[in-house]
Design an enzyme around this catalytic site. Structure first.
Site, PDB file in Angstrom:
ATOM      1  N   THR A 230       0.869  -1.185   0.000  1.00 55.80           N
ATOM      2  CA  THR A 230       0.000   0.000   0.000  1.00 55.80           C
ATOM      3  C   THR A 230       0.901   1.230   0.000  1.00 55.80           C
ATOM      4  O   THR A 230       1.345   1.671  -1.046  1.00 55.80           O
ATOM      5  CB  THR A 230      -0.976  -0.008   1.200  1.00 55.80           C
TER       6      THR A 230
ATOM      7  N   LYS B 137       4.026  -7.040   3.886  1.00 57.65           N
ATOM      8  CA  LYS B 137       3.779  -5.642   3.565  1.00 57.65           C
ATOM      9  C   LYS B 137       3.509  -4.902   4.859  1.00 57.65           C
ATOM     10  O   LYS B 137       3.043  -5.471   5.847  1.00 57.65           O
ATOM     11  CB  LYS B 137       2.618  -5.473   2.587  1.00 57.65           C
TER      12      LYS B 137
ATOM     13  N   THR C 210       1.448  -9.237  12.181  1.00 57.53           N
ATOM     14  CA  THR C 210       1.959  -8.030  11.545  1.00 57.53           C
ATOM     15  C   THR C 210       0.870  -7.486  10.657  1.00 57.53           C
ATOM     16  O   THR C 210      -0.278  -7.879  10.773  1.00 57.53           O
ATOM     17  CB  THR C 210       3.226  -8.336  10.731  1.00 57.53           C
TER      18      THR C 210
ATOM     19  N   GLU D  78       6.372   4.683   7.378  1.00 67.02           N
ATOM     20  CA  GLU D  78       5.977   5.853   6.582  1.00 67.02           C
ATOM     21  C   GLU D  78       6.807   7.079   6.954  1.00 67.02           C
ATOM     22  O   GLU D  78       6.810   7.522   8.101  1.00 67.02           O
ATOM     23  CB  GLU D  78       4.484   6.126   6.775  1.00 67.02           C
TER      24      GLU D  78
ATOM     25  N   ASN E 129      -0.093  10.413   5.883  1.00 61.03           N
ATOM     26  CA  ASN E 129      -1.355  10.024   6.503  1.00 61.03           C
ATOM     27  C   ASN E 129      -2.414  11.106   6.423  1.00 61.03           C
ATOM     28  O   ASN E 129      -3.605  10.817   6.455  1.00 61.03           O
ATOM     29  CB  ASN E 129      -1.101   9.590   7.947  1.00 61.03           C
TER      30      ASN E 129
ATOM     31  N   SER F 153      -6.787  10.814  -0.169  1.00 60.68           N
ATOM     32  CA  SER F 153      -6.919  11.802  -1.248  1.00 60.68           C
ATOM     33  C   SER F 153      -6.604  11.179  -2.605  1.00 60.68           C
ATOM     34  O   SER F 153      -5.834  10.249  -2.706  1.00 60.68           O
ATOM     35  CB  SER F 153      -5.971  12.971  -1.003  1.00 60.68           C
TER      36      SER F 153
END
Length: 413
Positions: free
Chosen positions: A158, A184, A195, A285, A408, A413
């Protein structure tokens, strides 16, 4: 999937060997992402032994519920994974989507829906339209190949910036067996029993009950010891499958996790799980730094782990690391708020090999310049000794950057 690869990404990816008895295919279904694959099908030519651990979230996704029911049977013929939509908090529509997906997969493979396992990852709360991809499963089952591991890892991404793969080969008896894994995860990472998504396969002939014991024990010091943002997903799924095809080459059948012949296999499985877990953290991230937090001298191992996670999950500690600020006082704060036994006047803290605090105050030999220079590195180690016992634990996290907020803030969006 991010446009830019994390600076903490592996410099080299392992060549993933073939595991006989399992084939993989991917497809671009357009569930959310354009111009990339977002669907993965893993096919077992014969029923594989299956084990799994899942999220402890009280709001689990429909696929997690589905997998838990099917895991009772301990057998698998296929795994279907989609990215871009978590199929979580989707009510009846979500359950209908899992059933439709399972029926399509079962038809494509020629098995019962109880032999199918599902996983979804992405946005929570949006209904999943199984019609976008269920019709693809038949062709995928026919085209699936044994050498598609890295492509499979790409399809389940993702906000990940790179695919996560790991492999080990080890002797079981006198026969080489292989363990391959993919994973992932980049955000909403604070697993509790699993996870984000990870699938591990071996050709070792190990029965389901023994597999489950190995997996349940293996997650404690690996996937359950990593955190990016302290948020446990609704979709956490880690599954381990055994095709058993190594038996054709003379590998012994294992029915008990305590079998001494599993000693090397256990270590190899641990290395695969740890590699995948740390790759998830390194792809946190917006992450620019990897952080290892080690706590020693606690009252117990459980207490040490809670304190380590208190440090690793502290936004103030993580932002200090991001800013390359040797602010060890925030570590003191995180120890104190953990709710576990600690003695301020016995506490010692190290950044790397530099002791910054000792016996309730700043270390007399503390050097701001040396510690600040250490904080400029990509891999940061924080060690805390409580001095009150023998309990110890290690966890891993990453820094908290402006990019995390941007990713985030714009996620839907």
């Amino acid at each position: 999937m991010s446009a830019s690869v994390s600076p903490l990404a592996p410099k080299h990816y392992p060549a993933m060997p073939v595991i006989h008895g399992v084939r993989i295919a991917t497809a671009a279904a357009g569930i959310k992402y354009k111009g990339r694959t977002d669907l993965m099908l893993m096919v077992f030519d014969r029923p594989a032994e299956a084990a799994g651990v899942f999220t402890r979230s009280l709001c689990p996704s429909a696929p997690v519920d589905f997998c838990r029911r099917n895991l009772v049977h301990g057998k698998a013929r296929a795994v279907v994974v989609n990215s871009g939509n978590a199929n979580a908090f989707t009510g009846l529509k979500g359950r209908e989507a899992t059933q439709a997906t399972a029926e399509a997969a079962a038809k494509a493979i020629g098995c019962a829906t109880t032999d199918i396992f599902l996983a979804s990852t992405g946005v929570i709360g949006e209904p999943l339209d199984a019609g976008k991809f269920s019709h693809l499963l038949g062709d995928m089952a026919e085209s699936a190949t044994e050498d598609f591991w890295t492509e499979a890892a790409k399809a389940i991404m993702t906000t990940d910036t790179y695919p996560k793969v790991a492999t080990e080969t080890v002797l079981l008896g006198q026969v080489p067996v292989t363990i391959n894994g993919i994973a992932k995860g980049a955000g909403m990472i604070a697993p509790d029993m699993a996870t984000m998504l990870s699938f591990v396969v071996t050709d070792a002939p190990i029965k389901a009950d023994a597999l489950q014991s190995l997996l349940s024990k293996g997650v404690g010091s690996t996937f359950n010891s990593v955190t990016v943002d302290s948020d446990t997903s609704t979709s956490d799924t880690l599954m381990l499958f055994a095709t058993g095809t190594a038996a054709e080459r003379g590998a012994p059948e294992i029915t008990d996790a305590a079998d001494k012949r599993l000693a090397d296999f256990k270590k190899a499985l641990g290395r695969v799980l740890k590699s995948l877990a740390l790759q998830v953290v390194r792809d946190g991230e917006g992450a620019r730094k990897m952080v290892e937090v080690e706590v020693t001298g606690a009252k117990s191992a459980a207490s040490a782990k809670k304190i380590a996670l208190s440090i690793a999950n502290s936004p103030l500690v993580k932002t200090a690391v991001a800013g390359e600020d040797a602010n060890w006082g925030r570590v003191v704060m995180a120890v104190g708020k953990a709710g576990e036994p600690a003695d301020r006047d016995r506490l010692a803290i190290w950044f790397g090999d530099i002791r910054v605090a000792h016996q309730g105050e700043r270390d007399p030999a503390y050097s701001e310049d040396a510690t600040s220079a250490y904080m400029e590195g990509e891999d940061i180690r924080i060690r805390v000794d409580l001095g009150i016992g023998r309990g110890k634990a290690t966890v891993w996290t990453c820094d908290l950057t402006k990019e995390y907020v941007a990713i985030n803030g714009d996620y839907r969006s």
